[in-house]
Design a protein around this motif. Structure first.
Motif, PDB file in Angstrom:
ATOM      1  N   ALA A  35       3.351   4.623  -5.211  1.00 45.36           N
ATOM      2  CA  ALA A  35       3.535   4.959  -3.800  1.00 45.36           C
ATOM      3  C   ALA A  35       4.323   3.812  -3.172  1.00 45.36           C
ATOM      4  CB  ALA A  35       2.184   5.167  -3.114  1.00 45.36           C
ATOM      5  N   TRP A  36       4.453   3.832  -1.863  1.00 44.34           N
ATOM      6  CA  TRP A  36       5.229   2.816  -1.154  1.00 44.34           C
ATOM      7  C   TRP A  36       4.323   2.035  -0.212  1.00 44.34           C
ATOM      8  CZ3 TRP A  36      10.260   1.911  -2.352  1.00 44.34           C
ATOM      9  CH2 TRP A  36      10.867   2.863  -3.176  1.00 44.34           C
ATOM     10  N   MET A  37       4.674   0.774  -0.010  1.00 37.62           N
ATOM     11  CA  MET A  37       3.940  -0.077   0.927  1.00 37.62           C
ATOM     12  C   MET A  37       4.907  -0.709   1.920  1.00 37.62           C
ATOM     13  SD  MET A  37       1.214  -2.266  -1.250  1.00 37.62           S
ATOM     14  CE  MET A  37      -0.426  -1.634  -1.427  1.00 37.62           C
ATOM     15  N   SER A  38       4.460  -0.787   3.151  1.00 39.69           N
ATOM     16  CA  SER A  38       5.139  -1.575   4.172  1.00 39.69           C
ATOM     17  C   SER A  38       4.471  -2.946   4.205  1.00 39.69           C
ATOM     18  CB  SER A  38       4.983  -0.890   5.542  1.00 39.69           C
ATOM     19  OG  SER A  38       3.599  -0.855   5.897  1.00 39.69           O
ATOM     20  N   ARG A  39       4.998  -3.854   5.010  1.00 39.23           N
ATOM     21  CA  ARG A  39       4.363  -5.167   5.158  1.00 39.23           C
ATOM     22  C   ARG A  39       2.922  -5.022   5.637  1.00 39.23           C
ATOM     23  NH1 ARG A  39       9.768  -6.201   5.977  1.00 39.23           N
ATOM     24  NH2 ARG A  39      10.530  -8.222   5.257  1.00 39.23           N
ATOM     25  N   THR A  45      -4.042  -4.038   2.573  1.00 37.43           N
ATOM     26  CA  THR A  45      -4.568  -3.906   1.213  1.00 37.43           C
ATOM     27  C   THR A  45      -5.252  -5.194   0.791  1.00 37.43           C
ATOM     28  OG1 THR A  45      -2.947  -2.244   0.548  1.00 37.43           O
ATOM     29  CG2 THR A  45      -3.900  -3.583  -1.208  1.00 37.43           C
ATOM     30  N   ILE A  46      -4.602  -6.313   1.068  1.00 35.34           N
ATOM     31  CA  ILE A  46      -5.168  -7.610   0.707  1.00 35.34           C
ATOM     32  C   ILE A  46      -6.432  -7.899   1.516  1.00 35.34           C
ATOM     33  CG2 ILE A  46      -4.754 -10.102   0.782  1.00 35.34           C
ATOM     34  CD1 ILE A  46      -1.726  -9.354   0.219  1.00 35.34           C
ATOM     35  N   SER A  47      -6.376  -7.680   2.817  1.00 37.96           N
ATOM     36  CA  SER A  47      -7.519  -8.036   3.670  1.00 37.96           C
ATOM     37  C   SER A  47      -8.709  -7.091   3.501  1.00 37.96           C
ATOM     38  CB  SER A  47      -7.103  -8.119   5.141  1.00 37.96           C
ATOM     39  OG  SER A  47      -6.696  -6.863   5.616  1.00 37.96           O
ATOM     40  N   GLU A  48      -8.447  -5.794   3.228  1.00 37.39           N
ATOM     41  CA  GLU A  48      -9.542  -4.836   3.085  1.00 37.39           C
ATOM     42  C   GLU A  48     -10.003  -4.660   1.641  1.00 37.39           C
ATOM     43  OE1 GLU A  48      -8.959  -1.104   5.114  1.00 37.39           O
ATOM     44  OE2 GLU A  48      -8.122  -2.105   6.894  1.00 37.39           O
ATOM     45  N   GLY A  49      -9.184  -5.120   0.678  1.00 35.57           N
ATOM     46  CA  GLY A  49      -9.562  -5.007  -0.725  1.00 35.57           C
ATOM     47  C   GLY A  49      -9.510  -3.586  -1.258  1.00 35.57           C
ATOM     48  N   ILE A  52      -3.833   0.575   0.386  1.00 29.21           N
ATOM     49  CA  ILE A  52      -3.336   1.195   1.611  1.00 29.21           C
ATOM     50  C   ILE A  52      -1.822   1.284   1.467  1.00 29.21           C
ATOM     51  CG2 ILE A  52      -3.137   0.999   4.123  1.00 29.21           C
ATOM     52  CD1 ILE A  52      -5.788  -0.646   3.982  1.00 29.21           C
ATOM     53  N   TYR A  53      -1.302   2.477   1.650  1.00 30.29           N
ATOM     54  CA  TYR A  53       0.112   2.724   1.428  1.00 30.29           C
ATOM     55  C   TYR A  53       0.796   3.123   2.728  1.00 30.29           C
ATOM     56  CZ  TYR A  53      -1.481   3.034  -3.429  1.00 30.29           C
ATOM     57  OH  TYR A  53      -2.034   2.780  -4.658  1.00 30.29           O
ATOM     58  N   TRP A  54       2.120   3.254   2.642  1.00 29.66           N
ATOM     59  CA  TRP A  54       2.920   3.795   3.742  1.00 29.66           C
ATOM     60  C   TRP A  54       3.359   5.187   3.330  1.00 29.66           C
ATOM     61  CZ3 TRP A  54       3.798   3.196   8.655  1.00 29.66           C
ATOM     62  CH2 TRP A  54       4.874   3.852   9.239  1.00 29.66           C
TER      63      TRP A  54
END
Length: 133
Positions: A35-39, A45-49, A52-54
């Protein structure tokens, strides 16, 4: 949203401000999806573990499993040598990563010039997401 300076400095985002993200089973190494990720998606993703994608079609953040319950818990995060692809080693909750109800999204294999389905549906999409009229 504030991001660590290393994210902005180290990652090569494409023209749309996105980076491809591969989700891989952290124990078996099986590639589950891309999938794709934005900033913001990467930082969350890092903070919630969790993955999370865009969503390019909805133009919005998409928390994997928000509708299906098939959350991807982040175990490890890597970038490739060119810093233009993210690899997430994840624990796939519920055993289903694909919206088709299969374990992963790469369930078609080319044999003799024809695509063959290699993986069975674990759970019907209507049973996961509900019927949409």
């Amino acid at each position: 949203m504030t991001e660590p300076s290393t994210l902005a400095k180290d990652i090569k985002w494409n023209e749309q401000g996105l980076i491809p993200a591969i989700a891989q089973d952290w124990q078996t190494g099986e590639v589950l999806m891309l999938a794709w990720m934005s900033r913001d998606a990467l930082q969350l993703t890092i903070s919630e573990g969790r993955a999370i994608y865009w969503s390019r079609s909805r133009q919005a953040l998409w928390r994997k499993g928000e509708e299906s319950g098939h959350v991807q818990r982040l175990k490890e995060l890597r970038i490739d040598c060119d810093a233009d692809t993210v690899l997430m080693k994840v624990e796939q909750i519920g055993g289903i990563a694909c919206h088709t109800g299969r374990r992963g999204c790469f369930y078609r294999q080319l044999k003799d010039g024809v695509w063959h389905v290699t993986d069975d549906i674990i759970k019907q999409p209507d049973d996961i997401y509900g019927k949409k009229s």
